[in-house]
Scaffold this motif. Structure first.
Motif, PDB file in Angstrom:
ATOM      1  N   VAL A   1      23.061 -28.436 -12.670  1.00  0.00           N
ATOM      2  CA  VAL A   1      22.007 -27.609 -13.241  1.00  0.00           C
ATOM      3  C   VAL A   1      20.948 -28.543 -13.830  1.00  0.00           C
ATOM      4  CG1 VAL A   1      21.397 -25.860 -14.945  1.00  0.00           C
ATOM      5  CG2 VAL A   1      23.594 -25.720 -13.752  1.00  0.00           C
ATOM      6  N   LEU A   2      19.708 -28.380 -13.353  1.00  0.00           N
ATOM      7  CA  LEU A   2      18.596 -29.229 -13.763  1.00  0.00           C
ATOM      8  C   LEU A   2      17.549 -28.399 -14.500  1.00  0.00           C
ATOM      9  CD1 LEU A   2      17.956 -30.922 -10.274  1.00  0.00           C
ATOM     10  CD2 LEU A   2      19.751 -31.482 -11.928  1.00  0.00           C
ATOM     11  N   ASP A   3      16.897 -28.998 -15.483  1.00  0.00           N
ATOM     12  CA  ASP A   3      15.782 -28.308 -16.121  1.00  0.00           C
ATOM     13  C   ASP A   3      14.503 -28.571 -15.327  1.00  0.00           C
ATOM     14  OD1 ASP A   3      14.800 -30.828 -16.868  1.00  0.00           O
ATOM     15  OD2 ASP A   3      15.549 -30.684 -18.920  1.00  0.00           O
ATOM     16  N   LYS A   4      13.360 -28.106 -15.812  1.00  0.00           N
ATOM     17  CA  LYS A   4      12.111 -28.214 -15.053  1.00  0.00           C
ATOM     18  C   LYS A   4      11.682 -29.665 -14.831  1.00  0.00           C
ATOM     19  CE  LYS A   4       9.131 -27.691 -19.127  1.00  0.00           C
ATOM     20  NZ  LYS A   4       8.046 -26.881 -19.740  1.00  0.00           N
ATOM     21  N   ASP A   5      12.147 -30.570 -15.689  1.00  0.00           N
ATOM     22  CA  ASP A   5      11.828 -31.994 -15.546  1.00  0.00           C
ATOM     23  C   ASP A   5      12.849 -32.728 -14.681  1.00  0.00           C
ATOM     24  OD1 ASP A   5       9.554 -31.799 -17.248  1.00  0.00           O
ATOM     25  OD2 ASP A   5      10.901 -31.808 -18.982  1.00  0.00           O
ATOM     26  N   LEU A   6      13.760 -31.978 -14.083  1.00  0.00           N
ATOM     27  CA  LEU A   6      14.854 -32.500 -13.232  1.00  0.00           C
ATOM     28  C   LEU A   6      15.880 -33.294 -14.029  1.00  0.00           C
ATOM     29  CD1 LEU A   6      12.974 -33.607  -9.957  1.00  0.00           C
ATOM     30  CD2 LEU A   6      13.667 -31.323 -10.726  1.00  0.00           C
ATOM     31  N   THR A   7      15.923 -33.062 -15.335  1.00  0.00           N
ATOM     32  CA  THR A   7      16.972 -33.670 -16.155  1.00  0.00           C
ATOM     33  C   THR A   7      18.272 -32.906 -15.945  1.00  0.00           C
ATOM     34  OG1 THR A   7      15.344 -34.301 -17.823  1.00  0.00           O
ATOM     35  CG2 THR A   7      17.657 -34.313 -18.495  1.00  0.00           C
ATOM     36  N   VAL A   8      19.346 -33.631 -15.704  1.00  0.00           N
ATOM     37  CA  VAL A   8      20.649 -32.997 -15.474  1.00  0.00           C
ATOM     38  C   VAL A   8      21.184 -32.461 -16.799  1.00  0.00           C
ATOM     39  CG1 VAL A   8      22.997 -33.304 -14.634  1.00  0.00           C
ATOM     40  CG2 VAL A   8      21.135 -34.584 -13.581  1.00  0.00           C
TER      41      VAL A   8
END
Length: 200
Positions: free
Chosen positions: A143-150
């Motif tokens: 699951v990634l946030d909008k900044d592609l941080t896991v």
């Protein structure tokens, strides 16, 4: 002299073994996920960068043939539909070597996606993406946030065998936490599924 040489050689081999055993495989929570460009079942190339308005992503490594992946198909479609309303995109990626698993071929993927309703079902044909993420099972979710941080890695929920007996939906919990500006708890669980079939 001979003993000294053997001692130095042993130290050298030991250091190589240590480096190999401690080398990190794949992503950890908090790291930035790499983008990719893979072919979807509709023939179009898809990357995370295509979704400019997305608030986050669920990247699910899965396949046609694994019994665990099959158990989760309807649940993944439900996630896909529910999360679309929250502007999160569910992207399924098939990582297996299709020579070893002909049932996971691109043609079979197209049939499966149509039957079950996957919007995005991409093939990792060169097997380059799943090692970067660190996926080892099907299914295995990131699951990634909008900044592609896991934000979360692991299983979809806590009951592969029985959808009606699920106590915790880890993916939905992770998304809810992100929406509230919080860190998911847990942010990591053990993925339960079939081992990814790697080309020999």
């Amino acid at each position: 002299m001979k003993n000294t040489f053997l001692f130095i050689a042993a130290l050298f081999v030991g250091s190589i073994s240590f480096i190999s055993s401690t080398e990190k495989y794949g992503l950890q929570v908090g790291e930035t996920a790499p983008d990719f460009e893979l072919k979807n079942v509709d023939g179009k190339m898809v990357s995370l960068a295509d979704f400019k308005e997305a608030k986050g992503f669920v990247v699910n490594f899965t396949c046609n043939t694994c019994p665990f992946a099959k158990m989760y198909e309807s649940r993944v479609v439900a996630l896909q539909d529910d999360l679309k309303e929250k502007d999160y995109v569910v992207i399924n990626i098939m990582p297996n070597d299709t020579d070893m698993k002909p049932g996971d071929s691109f043609d079979e993927m197209k049939k499966r996606a149509k039957d079950i309703g996957y919007q995005y079902y991409l093939i990792d044909e060169k097997q380059e993406v799943f090692p970067k993420y660190g996926a080892t099972k099907t299914p295995h979710v990131y699951v990634l946030d909008k900044d592609l941080t896991v934000q979360y890695i692991g299983a979809i929920d806590d009951n592969p065998q029985d959808a009606d007996a699920v106590g915790v939906n880890y993916v939905m919990n992770a998304v809810d936490a992100i929406e509230k500006g919080q860190s998911p708890d847990p942010n990591y669980t053990k993925a339960i599924g079939c081992g990814i079939k790697v080309k020999q």
